[in-house]
Enzyme design. Structure first.
Site, short mmCIF file in Angstrom:
data_model
loop_
_atom_site.label_atom_id
_atom_site.label_comp_id
_atom_site.label_asym_id
_atom_site.label_seq_id
_atom_site.Cartn_x
_atom_site.Cartn_y
_atom_site.Cartn_z
N CYS A 154 0.91 -1.18 0.09
CA CYS A 154 -0.11 0.01 -0.07
C CYS A 154 0.85 1.33 0.05
CB CYS A 154 -1.09 0.04 1.11
SG CYS A 154 -0.16 -0.42 2.66
N HIS A 256 -2.52 6.74 3.83
CA HIS A 256 -0.82 6.68 4.03
C HIS A 256 -0.53 7.96 3.52
CE1 HIS A 256 -1.11 2.51 5.50
NE2 HIS A 256 -0.59 2.07 4.25
#
Lengths: 364, 364, 364, 364
Positions: A154, A256
């Site tokens: 990710c 993120h």
């Protein structure tokens, strides 16, 4: 979202690890997909035989889609998925499905380093799908339809999209230093204990820095002629790129964040303004497909953006946000990146990859 | 804590901005100080005339020290502080107190860039106190006792301690890339709105990156002979150091985290193990004083430390924690730093600076 | 803290479950205890044989006390604890230690409902220690020194202290409605997944409401003559008290908050001001002992207190904070309670109970 | 969402306080409304004259609707809104717009206690719109179209929906004790400082308990014949209802949670199962309108629901969630309520109220 099949969904798909966090995301996204229709759900033997609504400890903020509520969960064995044209996997061990000649789009990390398995971020390197033919040919026995295609870690996903945009515009990036501030959902469920992360930062995520430093090379590298005339990933051997990552967990639910600074091979390097324009203008070399974002990269002008809570849902989390593009006093240019780890950083990537494979005629 | 005056506190001190967050920290620390005794508290005219317990909106997790509970708050005017040997300041405008010939230890940013005002992190550059004589001489009219000594920005403080330790052991650092993850308390009260930071990261703190990039040069530089035979800060002109900072606010109450990577001038550079040892062994060139930590730098061996919630109170927040010292694939060595922004990053620094000034005979 | 043994610690104690969260709290508190000295640490066979610093995943904000750092952890078997005069337990199954004639102060819930085991909140019902003689006599074979004494559930502890104060001043409370907002540390480690509690409230804690509703009756009840002339807990049979609890988990690290409203048997009921005074004046009927708070209940006057983050460490968490005492339009009087679940709600209670037992001559 | 106008939006509306938090919510909801089209945006003189995208510090997780991006913000004066058929207000002082004969749907608290201004929760008491005629007649000079209609406090809204459902099924509720755990967004922006609420609970919200205890009576009361044959709110004088509220702020972004316990007038009271069924079956006495939820109340069966993070977006936050319906040992039945304070607790209520007014022919 570009092109919607007018006949409605017609391609049967299965989901492995359907009750887990990644599986729940796959189901949420597939429930309204224009092409794909959920045909089989696989989970552990503990869940098998139960209707999905009883088997899953549903943790999404939208209710369980009614279309799967009563679907009986199967064990994760290939025979239950033989009518599926595509298998989406949140499972670590999905090799048996490839062996059963099924196309597997895997969110797991097991096959990412396999020299014949493409590691594909759909906004970056769908060209790597060319390797599938070789993967099928080398399998014993050779496969007709089956293969494994993995999507990336990710955090890596968020990094490689702007790096690819920069390389397309300005040629090779020579070095890149990245510090991540990663959301708790990246660790799955139950994942990070609350006592470890409320009012805290954890400056370590096991294996994450290695993934960022390694996967980036595979994704941004080319497919080249290798030994015996066979194709191979060049892992940036011809255009060396050094990546240095420092990964942190922060008390954010989804999204993120990364601070990134890069040095270009080209001297003089592009200016921050040129970088800004190149990022905003970037268009992936991929066929238009329904789940891809309209803008691969959104470039924020405000001084304090992107922010996870405000920007992670933009384009349903399928694009990447960049902001604060400015001169770096040590390397060349620095900026901030936000990628939604549960969307483009996970299930959304797998689904776009599958759409691309359909459009390229690899699924049949 | 090294040396405790056996006769108890005897040096009268004042606190400017006593009702604010920094002022509350000063008071908490001074309440049990072995040398200093709180003599006067200054705040805005709104608070003046009230007992401290009514004037302050106390936000510390320890109760208001009984010693100040009933102290009547004064307006921030020099005449109310004329019996103080030291004035601690959380106020932006504290120049008038210097003009009144009072020694001011300031936590504010206004005088940090003044070419005759030392910017001192007590674990790093107390040698800069030598500049005080010149500051007094150049004042119009010249001062006998008064001066301003500033401590650094809270994030800068965390950075320069390990950088100084590295330079002491291995010679000049050439470049340094730092990403901060800073606590909300760094913004004071009311400071960061909760809607901006819960489940979020804000990748921007106004003016912070400039402070980190500039203050580091002043602190790590030398005092050299300048024009007219007068001393001056060299701002690292002779040993250039480039700093690139990316500053972020994270949902942490106290404790600034940083990922740092450095390149040394020296080739080959020291190994991570040598760096680890040098950091752990570092001792500031400063006289032993009561509020200084026993270990300037604590080097963690665990993979996931330091963490703000677990490590910020170590040595009452007076030291700096470092962890994850390892090779950097782009520069030389990278590591993680934690500094308690409300202790060594703020009031504790001012107090240690004052203790050093006492021991050096600058206060009298 | 009232009375400190001048000779230093002399009573050898053991800790069961020493590596867990509760065990870590016991060790932190015992490390500087004036009477008790840690003699043996017990944990699972996985930890046994290791030095404590290697066996424990230390999660406290103060470092591991040096006194236990190298202590070799034992398996939790009575023979390793035979030289201990007191065993503190964070283990569920501690009956074997009683059988081995050891006094066990247990933080676990297993024996709380045993009709011969006192359930003691040290600020409330140390009178129940009288039941220990009977517990020893009824054991097969009868015990000379061994017994189990339990402390209460962490939320119950916060509730019964003000209720006891009110009953002492105004006679029986007839009904009590309480809503808790409980800290994540109450669930131990790893405990509550961060995905479940950041930006969230969970309106359910398994078994907690039953504990509050039941334990309160045992603690606030008397020891009465029962069948065969033996003593028994009256469970408030003679002064019925109905408790209705709603328990919630909130994103707070330490400190359980509660809103409480009560109806007294006495008509007219006391006024809020009388309640305030009675709470502030409350002194437990217990001998003065080192770990007990000076004020059992601190009554806040400010409109917005107590708050967990600001008030949980007051008196090292050994007291209870009450605020917002006011009329209830439905019952009689309502107020807010804060109790530090990891201090008075857990290990601190066990330790004070042991101190009381020492002073009452029950330990020898 | 029941009925969608096929011709698209045709009713011009204005928004007062358009740049504030409530204004941003109004705009987000109105941007795609089937009937209403944004015609004018009003804000302070500081914002007036700027395009909306420059004037607003946009804090929503969806981007600024393109339809208002370039709309020039006006000062909040009635002349700028004279072409609007409806004015939505997030302003405290909106009386001047009523005087200018404009229908004002106000989210502010100023007129809620006015004896001729309906205080309407759309899932509860749209019957109170009957009072508008009288409000218009009593105005000096009498109004033809203008009026003020207020929606309730965000926490009150969550409480009265299930209370109304219970009274409809079982007759009068006699008493109700409620403890709220309220989201930070209820305080607007900048609102709650992060230092006050991260890792904390604040057991006080100024004026909130009074609102819950008073507004509930007005909303659940009837319109009756009063003096001089005029209609009046009975404020539950004929069916007394006592409400006792304890309000807390918790670190949740959106979604107010409440624990509620009630006593019915009727003996014996309904069982928890009857309560559960009555809540699930509840349908408001209101015309079907586009923004109303399909289910006014969703009754959760799982032990640990509703939860703000998982359930606040159900039906776009327009309904109310109830869970944990069970016996109360003190009153009759207790349960948990979740209402999305920024949707049904604020702008969504105003908009449904306006839709109802349109359907009832009050807007023309």
């Amino acid at each position: 979202m570009c092109k919607i099949s007018s006949e409605g969904p017609t391609i049967k798909v299965g989901v492995l690890g359907a009750t887990g966090t990644v599986g729940q995301r796959f189901i949420t996204l597939l429930a309204n997909h224009p092409w794909f229709i959920i045909h089989a759900l696989g989970a552990s033997s503990r869940s098998a035989g139960k209707p999905y609504s009883k088997a899953a400890n549903w943790k999404q903020s939208t209710p369980i889609p009614s279309i799967v509520r009563d679907t009986i969960v199967q064990e994760c064995q290939p025979e239950h998925f033989k009518d599926c044209l595509i298998v989406f996997s949140g499972l670590d061990a999905d090799g048996a499905f490839r062996s059963a000649d099924l196309p597997v789009f895997s969110n797991a990390k097991n096959y990412r380093r396999d020299p014949h398995v493409p590691l594909v971020v759909p906004l970056v390197n769908t060209a790597h799908l060319v390797m599938i033919a070789q993967q099928q040919a080398r399998h014993d026995p050779p496969l007709k339809k089956g293969f494994i295609l993995t999507n990336a870690n990710c955090a890596t996903t968020g990094l490689v999209v702007p790096l690819r945009a920069l390389e397309k515009a300005f040629g090779p990036v020579e070095s890149c230093i990245v510090t991540t501030m990663q959301a708790i959902s990246g660790a799955g469920y139950p994942g990070v204990p609350s006592l470890d992360i409320i009012d805290n930062v954890v400056p370590f995520i096991s294996g994450e820095e290695e993934k960022l430093e390694w996967e980036t090379l595979k994704i941004l590298g080319n497919v080249v002629d290798g030994d015996n005339g066979l194709e191979a990933f060049d892992m940036r051997a011809r255009q060396p790129l050094r990546v240095s990552a420092s990964c942190n967990r922060v008390p954010v639910i989804d999204g993120h964040m990364m601070t990134v600074t890069v040095r270009f091979a080209r001297r003089p390097p592009p200016s921050p303004q040129q970088v800004r324009e190149a990022l905003a203008a970037y268009t992936p070399d991929a066929p238009a497909c329904p789940s891809a974002p309209v803008h691969a990269i959104f470039v924020h002008e405000e001084a304090d953006r992107p922010q996870p809570r405000l920007d992670r849902y933009y384009q349903d989390g399928a694009g990447v946000s960049v902001g604060r593009v400015r001169q770096c006093p040590v390397l060349d240019v620095k900026f901030v990146v936000l990628a939604n780890n549960v969307s483009i950083g996970a299930a959304t990537s797998s689904i776009i990859n599958a759409e691309v494979a359909v459009l390229k005629g690899i699924i049949h």
